[in-house]
Design a protein around this motif. Structure first.
Motif, PDB file in Angstrom:
ATOM      1  N   GLN A  24      -9.235  -0.866  -4.908  1.00  0.00           N
ATOM      2  CA  GLN A  24      -8.329  -1.806  -5.557  1.00  0.00           C
ATOM      3  C   GLN A  24      -8.269  -1.579  -7.058  1.00  0.00           C
ATOM      4  O   GLN A  24      -7.201  -1.703  -7.673  1.00  0.00           O
ATOM      5  CB  GLN A  24      -8.771  -3.254  -5.257  1.00  0.00           C
ATOM      6  CG  GLN A  24      -8.744  -3.627  -3.786  1.00  0.00           C
ATOM      7  CD  GLN A  24      -7.331  -3.627  -3.230  1.00  0.00           C
ATOM      8  OE1 GLN A  24      -6.601  -2.648  -3.307  1.00  0.00           O
ATOM      9  NE2 GLN A  24      -6.922  -4.738  -2.671  1.00  0.00           N
ATOM     10  N   ASN A  46      -6.836  -8.551   1.223  1.00  0.00           N
ATOM     11  CA  ASN A  46      -8.158  -7.967   1.040  1.00  0.00           C
ATOM     12  C   ASN A  46      -9.098  -8.300   2.191  1.00  0.00           C
ATOM     13  O   ASN A  46      -9.956  -7.485   2.540  1.00  0.00           O
ATOM     14  CB  ASN A  46      -8.757  -8.444  -0.285  1.00  0.00           C
ATOM     15  CG  ASN A  46      -8.147  -7.750  -1.477  1.00  0.00           C
ATOM     16  OD1 ASN A  46      -8.521  -6.645  -1.815  1.00  0.00           O
ATOM     17  ND2 ASN A  46      -7.182  -8.398  -2.113  1.00  0.00           N
ATOM     18  N   SER A  71      -4.041  -5.977  -5.871  1.00  0.00           N
ATOM     19  CA  SER A  71      -5.199  -5.285  -6.428  1.00  0.00           C
ATOM     20  C   SER A  71      -5.786  -6.038  -7.611  1.00  0.00           C
ATOM     21  O   SER A  71      -6.999  -6.239  -7.695  1.00  0.00           O
ATOM     22  CB  SER A  71      -4.797  -3.869  -6.857  1.00  0.00           C
ATOM     23  OG  SER A  71      -4.258  -3.148  -5.778  1.00  0.00           O
ATOM     24  N   SER A 107      -7.461  -9.435  -6.687  1.00  0.00           N
ATOM     25  CA  SER A 107      -8.631  -9.333  -5.811  1.00  0.00           C
ATOM     26  C   SER A 107      -9.887  -8.882  -6.546  1.00  0.00           C
ATOM     27  O   SER A 107     -10.999  -9.098  -6.054  1.00  0.00           O
ATOM     28  CB  SER A 107      -8.341  -8.346  -4.675  1.00  0.00           C
ATOM     29  OG  SER A 107      -8.190  -7.034  -5.189  1.00  0.00           O
TER      30      SER A 107
END
Length: 225
Positions: free
Chosen positions: A50, A87, A194, A197
């Motif tokens: 990520q 995620n 991304s 998270s």
């Protein structure tokens, strides 16, 4: 004349896109499986993936290769649940790859269309056509037959894969409801996924005890390679 040329090339472009997606999808599974056989810290792996995704998209934006708007607080709040489901899907998928062989992993993930179909019908989206329903049910039946013949059955791996299917379904449903309506591109949604998270994943790798041993192990393996 120009319109006819565009029409003639569209089947080739469609086939090329389908083949590219298939190759990338299969390669992703094999590469992740290969990495996890040598490096078992899946949460650290997800965090690094990520981080790399966010940095690459940001770099592409700065260099003019991608068009993406800057981070907006209101959009971040709205997309936070989507990021969490995304995620969770990837985390459980990586965990399942530790115990499930690749053919069965791919087969189990094929249950996602059935789950999306059920979720859409339950939310009042409407009844799908008979052809769509039949094809999805046949795919699910094929997964069941494959699972019954799996001699390397791993209960933990199967549980992780099915949990991944659930989170992927919720992610797809939420993206359809919010992402499309907000006019966000796939690159922008990926960047938000991304970026949002990273704090959550960094907290998890610390709480689970993966960090800092996972990074030192990764550094040691990279030196050996």
């Amino acid at each position: 004349m120009e319109n006819r040329s565009e029409t003639e090339t569209s089947p080739f472009l469609s086939l090329f896109s389908a083949l590219s997606y298939g190759i990338a999808s299969m390669a992703m599974v094999f590469i992740n499986k290969g990495i996890l056989m040598q490096y078992s810290h899946s949460m650290t792996l997800l965090t690094l993936q990520q981080l790399a995704t966010a940095l690459l998209i940001h770099l592409g934006q700065q260099m003019g290769y991608t068009k993406a708007r800057g981070v907006d607080m209101q959009t971040s709040k709205r997309l936070l649940p989507i990021s969490l489901f995304y995620n969770a899907n990837v985390a459980f998928a990586l965990a399942s790859l530790k115990g499930v062989n690749i053919p069965m992993y791919i087969a189990i993930k094929r249950l996602t269309p059935l789950a999306v179909l059920i979720a859409g019908f339950s939310s009042g989206k409407g009844k799908p056509t008979a052809q769509v329903t039949l094809s999805v049910l046949l795919t699910a039946a094929g997964v069941l037959v494959a699972a019954l013949g799996d001699f390397s059955f791993d209960l933990f791996g199967y549980s992780m894969a099915l949990t991944s299917v659930f989170f992927q379904t919720m992610y797809l449903v939420l993206v359809e409801k919010s992402g499309a309506e907000d006019g966000l591109s796939s690159v922008e949604i990926m960047f938000y996924n991304s970026f949002l998270s990273l704090p959550f994943l960094m907290f998890l790798i610390i709480v689970t005890g993966e960090f800092p041993n996972s990074l030192s192990l990764l550094f040691a393996k990279s030196i050996l390679l």
